[in-house]
Design a protein around this motif. Sequence first.
Motif, PDB file in Angstrom:
ATOM      1  N   ASP A 257     -33.087   7.551  -1.374  1.00  0.00           N
ATOM      2  CA  ASP A 257     -33.469   6.170  -1.081  1.00  0.00           C
ATOM      3  C   ASP A 257     -34.853   5.829  -1.629  1.00  0.00           C
ATOM      4  O   ASP A 257     -35.063   4.731  -2.181  1.00  0.00           O
ATOM      5  CB  ASP A 257     -33.450   5.931   0.427  1.00  0.00           C
ATOM      6  N   GLU A 258     -35.791   6.749  -1.484  1.00  0.00           N
ATOM      7  CA  GLU A 258     -37.151   6.488  -1.967  1.00  0.00           C
ATOM      8  C   GLU A 258     -37.164   6.259  -3.474  1.00  0.00           C
ATOM      9  O   GLU A 258     -37.831   5.349  -3.973  1.00  0.00           O
ATOM     10  CB  GLU A 258     -38.072   7.657  -1.612  1.00  0.00           C
ATOM     11  N   MET A 259     -36.397   7.070  -4.202  1.00  0.00           N
ATOM     12  CA  MET A 259     -36.337   6.925  -5.655  1.00  0.00           C
ATOM     13  C   MET A 259     -35.704   5.594  -6.048  1.00  0.00           C
ATOM     14  O   MET A 259     -36.189   4.899  -6.951  1.00  0.00           O
ATOM     15  CB  MET A 259     -35.556   8.096  -6.263  1.00  0.00           C
ATOM     16  N   ILE A 260     -34.599   5.229  -5.376  1.00  0.00           N
ATOM     17  CA  ILE A 260     -33.928   3.967  -5.690  1.00  0.00           C
ATOM     18  C   ILE A 260     -34.873   2.796  -5.466  1.00  0.00           C
ATOM     19  O   ILE A 260     -34.974   1.875  -6.284  1.00  0.00           O
ATOM     20  CB  ILE A 260     -32.640   3.818  -4.858  1.00  0.00           C
ATOM     21  N   LYS A 261     -35.578   2.826  -4.327  1.00  0.00           N
ATOM     22  CA  LYS A 261     -36.507   1.732  -4.016  1.00  0.00           C
ATOM     23  C   LYS A 261     -37.681   1.703  -4.986  1.00  0.00           C
ATOM     24  O   LYS A 261     -38.120   0.624  -5.420  1.00  0.00           O
ATOM     25  CB  LYS A 261     -36.994   1.864  -2.568  1.00  0.00           C
ATOM     26  N   THR A 262     -38.188   2.873  -5.364  1.00  0.00           N
ATOM     27  CA  THR A 262     -39.299   2.937  -6.319  1.00  0.00           C
ATOM     28  C   THR A 262     -38.878   2.376  -7.669  1.00  0.00           C
ATOM     29  O   THR A 262     -39.614   1.599  -8.300  1.00  0.00           O
ATOM     30  CB  THR A 262     -39.782   4.394  -6.484  1.00  0.00           C
TER      31      THR A 262
END
Length: 409
Positions: A257-262
């Motif tokens: 999730d963090e990567m997708i949001k970044t």
Amino acid sequence: MKKSKLKNFSILLLLLVLSACQNTPSKPEQPNNQTTTAQQISKKYIIADLHVDVPYRLEEHYADVSKATDGGDFDYPRARAGGLDAPFMSIYIPANIEAEGGDSTAVANRLIDSVEAIVKQAPERFALAYSSQQLKDNFNKGLVSLPMGMENGSPIAGDLNNLKHFYDRGIRYITLSHSLSNHISDSSYDQARPAQGLTDFGKELVVAMNQIGVMVDVSHISDLAFYDVMEHSQVPVIASHSSARHFTPGFERNMNDEMIKTMAEKGGVIFINFGSTFISQTSIEHWNAFKAAREAFINQHGVAEDSHEVKAFTESYNNENPFPFADLNDVLDHFDHVVKIAGIDHVGIGSDYDGVGDSLPTGLKDVSTYPNLIEGLLNRGYSETDIAKILSGNLLRVWQQIEAFAAEK
């Protein structure tokens, strides 16, 4: 007398009913409104799929994809049936070529030759697409565009002149590594990670790709390499065929999730892979169990992986333990999740047709089935505007941003 009259009356009534049934035309089944709408949407908008492995499929078993083919997931008739307008042809370079000192640059050129040959053989059906505008023009002419992306950057071979060469040949995204770490980036599949992210050359390459107009693809690379890309890229990046790690904990090949949001914060897009072992934890666990059992069989019997004995074992194992395919709803869950955490502007289609073997989910078995995906999105409340973004709008936005940035350099 009464009984006889009653019997005759019953017979007469039965005959009248049968006659009425024969003379009343049966009503044809009316198609579901959502099904009809989905079909209309599939023809109205460009459908772009960021990852279709046709070139390597034809490298192994040639078929004329301008006609119906017996095997594979893609051919022209099925593409037209599904409304597919822009399948990015994956110029897939096996990781072992660089690892074993082979000439991956030559392999890439040969596969690009094969895409050009498809167009040359059927110019009334296919066309190359070197730009977002050319893709739109081809759509307006009724042609299926064959833009190209390079899966594995090993053909760059540490020389930025090769980047220019492949750009001139039509490569519009590069997946930096594949199943093994290479001279550009560590791989999510490889335990050996000498660069702990991107190599120095990899960082230089990302900048050069921005400047020339080639999209940086973060599918396959390690998490640390992803954050290196985000630090060095001045334009949005893509994940051409990845899914949400939320549903497959521990599977680094997908994005958390963090990567997708970044990535979304910087304008990027994740294009969802359809393969069951990307979508479903159950499918992943089944596949891992099979691989472990096969490895144990090989070690116990001292046979080669491609031996008849292993083939027989595989067939027997699959008969006793049928593969649990994901289905359309599982795939839709990944779209929903990305939209929930990052927004509708940051998701698209990266099926991996012709690249994930027989693991495709129920309802999405080949390129004729995009209307099923569209109908599923409609059923989940997506608007036509939302769906248009998923089908190609988000890709075109990113591609145009990258073209504009490169034009200023």
